[in-house]
Design an enzyme around this catalytic site. Structure first.
Site, PDB file in Angstrom:
ATOM      1  CE  LYS A   1      -4.187   1.700   2.261  1.00 37.66           C
ATOM      2  NZ  LYS A   1      -4.985   1.956   1.063  1.00 37.66           N
TER       3      LYS A   1
HETATM    4  N1  PMP Z   1      -7.968  -1.506  -3.058  1.00 35.67           N
HETATM    5  C1  PMP Z   1      -7.303  -0.348  -2.997  1.00 35.67           C
HETATM    6  C2  PMP Z   1      -6.445   0.057  -4.143  1.00 35.67           C
HETATM    7  C3  PMP Z   1      -7.405   0.474  -1.864  1.00 35.67           C
HETATM    8  O1  PMP Z   1      -6.752   1.632  -1.793  1.00 35.67           O
HETATM    9  C4  PMP Z   1      -8.249   0.076  -0.806  1.00 35.67           C
HETATM   10  C5  PMP Z   1      -8.423   0.970   0.385  1.00 35.67           C
HETATM   11  N2  PMP Z   1      -7.402   0.832   1.301  1.00 35.67           N
HETATM   12  C6  PMP Z   1      -8.909  -1.152  -0.919  1.00 35.67           C
HETATM   13  C7  PMP Z   1      -8.754  -1.919  -2.057  1.00 35.67           C
HETATM   14  C8  PMP Z   1      -9.752  -1.657   0.211  1.00 35.67           C
HETATM   15  O2  PMP Z   1      -8.904  -2.017   1.282  1.00 35.67           O
HETATM   16  P1  PMP Z   1      -9.409  -1.960   2.777  1.00 35.67           P
HETATM   17  O3  PMP Z   1     -10.676  -2.723   2.826  1.00 35.67           O
HETATM   18  O4  PMP Z   1      -8.319  -2.586   3.549  1.00 35.67           O
HETATM   19  O5  PMP Z   1      -9.619  -0.525   3.106  1.00 35.67           O
END
Ligand code: PMP
Length: 324
Positions: free
Chosen positions: A148
């Site tokens: 991330k």
């Molecule tokens: N995909 C991407 C590219 C994201 O940025 C996010 C948000 N963090 C998600 C999926 C969903 O992840 P999460 O459920 O952990 O927030």
């Protein structure tokens, strides 16, 4: 909060020549806290899972962070408490290279910032019209999506701009091989013949924590079969229900994909059930067996796990009908 010190919102500054700005050398987490007025408590949702994913991103990005990431929970909770928030909040925790003479290959020293702001609606509407983007999702051989990192978001940004120019609310991206991947900040699910389907973790996705929550809730609480597998674009066109999910937006129904209506264009039955259950758990209304919520104001009392084998009437699932 900057490196563990409480600072005024406007005082959290970064040098314009930092590698974080010059090359996007930064990793982060975004997650929510939910205010429960009945409990007089604010719960952060799956914070230790977010911190574990932060550790994985740091390792993939070759960035140093001394100490145990799990201890950052204390900083996050201290920041919320210092602001006295009694409403839903969104946190953003970043680790980055801040030195003005830093090089892109540096692994440290890193700085850490944490910001907490009241939650504002993520999407402007209850059911989204999505458009499949001509931009392919980044891949594991170039910009690993499971890391991330801030730089990864340029990909989704281009897709979002394109979607809006074409009159859609938001984009969905395909992998380089043309299979369904994810959107800008959300994973995607579809329902076909009662079965929940989502692209597997090898389909160029961020391994979403909401995605994982949905899978577990669907299996454990609703007894549904969930398939994690490659998904074709046209499966979305003939799906009974489609929804997207992420920490910021929760579970949001999809009305159409590329103009093909999903179900009746509103949130379907399974989407609504999952959304209600997810919010009940996240708000601390229904304790899950996974201990997903962490109380900010009264940690010792509220984090005590339920006694095994006892059905607590206050913590059982509430259906949407009971809530109405
Ligand atoms: N995909 C991407 C590219 C994201 O940025 C996010 C948000 N963090 C998600 C999926 C969903 O992840 P999460 O459920 O952990 O927030």
């Amino acid at each position: 909060m900057f490196d563990g010190e409480l600072v005024e919102y406007d005082a959290a500054r970064l040098h314009v020549l930092s590698p974080a700005l010059k090359y996007g050398i930064a990793v982060f987490e975004g997650f929510c806290g939910y205010w429960n007025p009945g409990h007089g408590e604010l719960y952060t949702f799956r914070i230790q899972d977010h911190l574990r994913r932060l550790r994985a991103s740091l390792d993939l990005a070759a960035l140093d962070l001394a100490g145990d990431v799990s201890s950052l929970q204390g900083d996050v909770h201290r920041l919320i408490a210092a602001n006295g928030f009694r409403q839903d909040v969104h946190m953003r925790l970043q680790v980055f290279l801040a030195s003005d003479n830093g090089q892109p290959e540096d692994t440290g020293p890193t700085c850490t910032s944490i910001a907490v702001v009241p939650v504002s609606p993520y999407f402007g509407r209850a059911a989204l019209n999505l458009g499949v983007s001509t931009w392919a999702r980044i891949g594991d051989r170039s910009m690993p999506p499971r890391m991330k990192s801030i730089a990864n978001y340029h990909n989704g940004r281009l897709a979002s701009i394109e979607a809006q120019r074409h009159g859609y609310d938001a984009p969905l991206m395909l992998t380089a091989q043309g299979r369904v991947s994810e959107g800008f900040g959300y994973n995607v699910f579809l329902v076909r013949d009662g079965m929940l389907i989502t692209p597997s973790v090898t389909e160029s996705i961020l391994e979403g924590i909401t995605r994982d929550s949905v899978i577990r809730l669907a299996r454990a609480q609703l007894g549904r079969t969930v398939e994690e597998r490659p998904v074709d674009r046209t499966e979305l066109y003939s799906a009974d229900e489609v929804f997207v999910c992420g920490s910021g937006e929760g579970i949001t129904a999809v009305a159409s994909v590329d103009g093909h209506r999903c179900g009746d264009g509103q949130a379907g039955e399974l989407t609504r059930q999952l959304r209600d259950q997810y919010l009940a758990v996240a708000r601390g209304e229904a304790l899950s067996s996974w201990q997903w919520v962490s109380p900010v104001y009264r940690p010792a009392v509220a984090s005590r796990p339920p006694r095994p084998g006892r059905v607590n009437r206050r913590t059982r699932w509430r259906t949407s009908r009971e809530r109405a």
